[in-house]
Design a protein around this motif. Structure first.
Motif, PDB file in Angstrom:
ATOM      1  N   UNK A 196      -8.744 -31.922  -7.397  1.00  0.00           N
ATOM      2  CA  UNK A 196      -8.429 -30.523  -7.660  1.00  0.00           C
ATOM      3  C   UNK A 196      -7.647 -30.284  -8.931  1.00  0.00           C
ATOM      4  N   UNK A 197      -8.147 -30.808 -10.039  1.00  0.00           N
ATOM      5  CA  UNK A 197      -7.420 -30.600 -11.305  1.00  0.00           C
ATOM      6  C   UNK A 197      -7.927 -29.327 -11.999  1.00  0.00           C
ATOM      7  N   UNK A 198      -7.007 -28.679 -12.697  1.00  0.00           N
ATOM      8  CA  UNK A 198      -7.333 -27.452 -13.431  1.00  0.00           C
ATOM      9  C   UNK A 198      -6.656 -27.473 -14.796  1.00  0.00           C
ATOM     10  N   UNK A 199      -7.355 -27.005 -15.805  1.00  0.00           N
ATOM     11  CA  UNK A 199      -6.757 -26.793 -17.137  1.00  0.00           C
ATOM     12  C   UNK A 199      -7.741 -26.016 -18.000  1.00  0.00           C
ATOM     13  N   UNK A 200      -7.244 -25.533 -19.113  1.00  0.00           N
ATOM     14  CA  UNK A 200      -8.098 -24.828 -20.070  1.00  0.00           C
ATOM     15  C   UNK A 200      -7.835 -25.383 -21.459  1.00  0.00           C
ATOM     16  N   UNK A 201      -8.900 -25.607 -22.209  1.00  0.00           N
ATOM     17  CA  UNK A 201      -8.762 -26.059 -23.603  1.00  0.00           C
ATOM     18  C   UNK A 201      -9.363 -24.987 -24.513  1.00  0.00           C
TER      19      UNK A 201
END
Lengths: 374, 241
Positions: free
Chosen positions: B23-28
């Motif tokens: 359940x990893x989340x991030x935005x680049x």
């Protein structure tokens, strides 16, 4: 379909720069003339070979001349049975009541000498009987009340040539369609994983079905070239060797067309199978281990005509891949005719085999485990 | 900074029985170097493979410039270029042929092919060995071929997975400079590494993954906090200090 052409072009470029594949094709082209040359020399030597006959007793008048003329050299011995074991090829004891013959069936020279002796004795007996009958004023033809005059509907010499081709040509076709593209297939599948290029290839937006079709077309093309080159060199060699002296050995246009069609189907099927197996492998060496059983699977049906020349199966047998191609090609060569239902069943069978293998290769090619394990 | 280029939302992925991503989340964003950090086995490579559509998410979603990786994987691949630590090249093709092959597969048209390949060769200073077969190239030269084939279709998102791990100092430096240049051209650069010192020098923002979970994210300065460097912060976060 652009990706198919791009992959095909690149694979062909790599194949043509790969010494392994080029050497394999060159050896295949050279192998047939070399093997046929050896067969020719052995056949010539066997036909002109002189065999030794050890004998006791008195040789009937005239028989010695006949034996010498047919390559059977007489040599006096003490014990013909003992001599026939090693010293001479055949032992014979002449006596007023007849001839005792001693030979060892496990020795090929003894078998050949025995056959030759039987022929000579048959001719000698016939000549003596005819002479005795003439002396008594009887026409010797009385011994042959129903004389047979043969009228062969095709040239027996040509038939012998066709029979020879029908043994060897399907065998070479099948084995070369498999082995001609084997190295290229493994390089194109297992090699991608081994070189770590697979991930980059699958990262391109090119549809994977097209990538795989491009690879199969390239491997099929090289298999086809290898098979046809090997067959062409064999046919060329046959025209130059004594083994076929006086015989016109060659393929009729119909047989040639059937052969090319079967070669295309076999090459495409084998390419799909070998690419599927190669995709399972992590490297070239493992791929070779996976495809080795294919040799045995293909060689058995390919050589069945050698062991059962008159094998005339029902149409259902033509569903069996490889065997069907061998039988159709054999019939096209021997009879210069095509049984169209058999060819149709063969075509469908090989296309289904190729399509199933292609689908398997595609599934393997796109599975996640392919990348994770590499 | 420009808009979001890559959005990872509650991504989960199992490989066999291993729960690799949990359940990893991030935005680049475009125009930044985004660091994907963590020790070996943290799940960085798996994350990148899901982003570039080689693997399918088990749960959650990944979007690249608005395209869902599950729904439109080919559109995603058109917009992504990936450079990995394992430099696989076709040994019997020249450097130029290797690049051209990937350009054609990436949709570069015949009319553009020569100019695109030539431009990439010039940009990476590959003229001197472009005609040589790849089997005769050094590791650094092969890495340049790998970069060239990843950028030849001019993708807006570039991902580097441990790109310097097999390279010498000079070649590593060139890779770093190339990443900075790409950022300045407005690309979204995702840099995956376990070498935190490299990340600290290059990245605008970072996410630290440990055992398949995000344990820290933010600007490099935020994540470093009061510590001397990112390495100390990481050791604090995973309780190894």
């Amino acid at each position: 379909m652009r990706a198919v052409a791009v992959v095909f072009k690149k694979e062909m470029l790599e194949i043509l720069r790969d010494r392994r594949t080029l050497v394999a094709i060159a050896l295949a082209v050279l192998a047939s003339p070399i093997v046929l040359s050896v067969i020719s020399q052995v056949a010539t030597r066997t036909a002109t070979q002189t065999y030794t006959v050890g004998y006791t007793g008195d040789v009937p008048a005239g028989l010695d001349t006949l034996l010498n003329a047919t390559g059977l050299k007489l040599e006096r011995v003490d014990d013909p049975a003992a001599a026939a074991k090693k010293q001479v090829d055949l032992g014979v004891a002449f006596s007023p009541s007849g001839i005792d013959e001693y030979y060892d069936p496990s020795r090929q020279s003894a078998q050949l000498a025995e056959v030759r002796l039987r022929v000579v004795l048959g001719q000698f007996d016939a000549a003596r009987v005819a002479a005795a009958l003439r002396q008594k004023g009887v026409d010797p033809s009385i011994l042959n009340p129903l004389p047979v005059t043969p009228h062969p509907l095709s040239s027996p010499v040509q038939a012998a040539g066709n029979a020879f081709l029908s043994f060897f040509l399907p065998y070479i076709l099948v084995t070369m369609c498999l082995t001609g593209g084997l190295s290229a297939a493994l390089d194109s599948s297992a090699g991608e994983r081994e070189r770590k290029t697979l991930e980059s290839l699958l990262l391109t937006p090119a549809p994977r079905t097209q990538v795989l079709v491009g690879k199969i077309l390239a491997v099929s093309a090289i298999s086809l070239v290898a098979a046809l080159a090997a067959i062409a060199s064999m046919l060329l060699a046959l025209t130059q060797l004594k083994i076929t002296a006086g015989t016109h050995i060659g393929l009729s246009p119909l047989a040639a067309a059937v052969m090319v069609w079967l070669a295309i189907l076999l090459a495409a099927s084998f390419s799909s199978v070998t690419l599927a197996l190669g995709t399972l492998a992590r490297n070239f060496r493992q791929g070779q281990a996976y495809v080795t059983p294919l040799y045995f699977i293909t060689i058995f049906p390919a050589s069945i005509v050698l062991f059962i020349p008159d094998f005339n199966p029902s149409l259902a047998y033509y569903l069996i891949p490889i065997l069907n191609a061998v039988l159709v090609l054999r019939d096209a060569i021997v009879h210069d005719a095509v049984a169209w239902p058999a060819l149709a069943v063969t075509t469908v069978s090989l296309i289904v085999t190729g399509a199933a293998s292609w689908y398997a290769a595609l599934r393997l090619f796109t599975r996640e485990a392919l990348l994770v394990k590499s | 900074m420009s808009g979001v280029a890559v959005k990872v939302d509650r991504l989960a992925k199992n490989l066999g029985k291993n729960e690799v991503l949990r359940g990893i989340s991030f935005e680049a964003n475009s125009g930044e170097i985004f660091g994907l950090l963590g020790p070996n086995g943290a799940g960085k490579t798996t994350t990148l493979r899901v982003i570039c559509t080689l693997l399918q998410p088990d749960a959650g979603s990944v979007g690249v410039l608005g395209f869902d990786t599950r729904v439109e994987p080919q559109e995603v691949r058109r917009r992504v270029g990936v450079v990995t630590a394992e430099i696989g090249v076709y040994p019997r093709l020249s450097a130029r042929e290797n690049i051209a092959y990937f350009a054609e597969l990436s949709g570069v048209t015949d009319g553009e092919l020569n100019s695109r390949v030539g431009a990439v060769i010039d940009r990476l200073d590959m003229r001197s060995f472009a005609g040589q077969r790849a089997e005769s190239l050094s590791s650094g030269q092969k890495q340049k071929v790998a970069i060239a084939r990843a950028i030849v279709h001019d993708p807006p998102v570039l991902m580097f997975d441990e790109p310097t791990s097999n390279l010498d100092v000079l070649a590593s430096r060139e890779i770093r400079e190339f990443m900075i240049e790409s950022k300045q051209r407005g690309k979204c650069v995702i840099f995956s590494t376990h070498v935190l010192h490299d990340a600290e020098r290059l990245c605008d923002r970072v996410v630290i993954i440990h055992r398949g979970k995000v344990v820290a994210s933010g600007t490099t300065a935020d994540v470093r906090g009061p510590n001397r460097d990112l390495e100390d912060s990481f050791l604090d976060l995973v309780g190894a200090r």
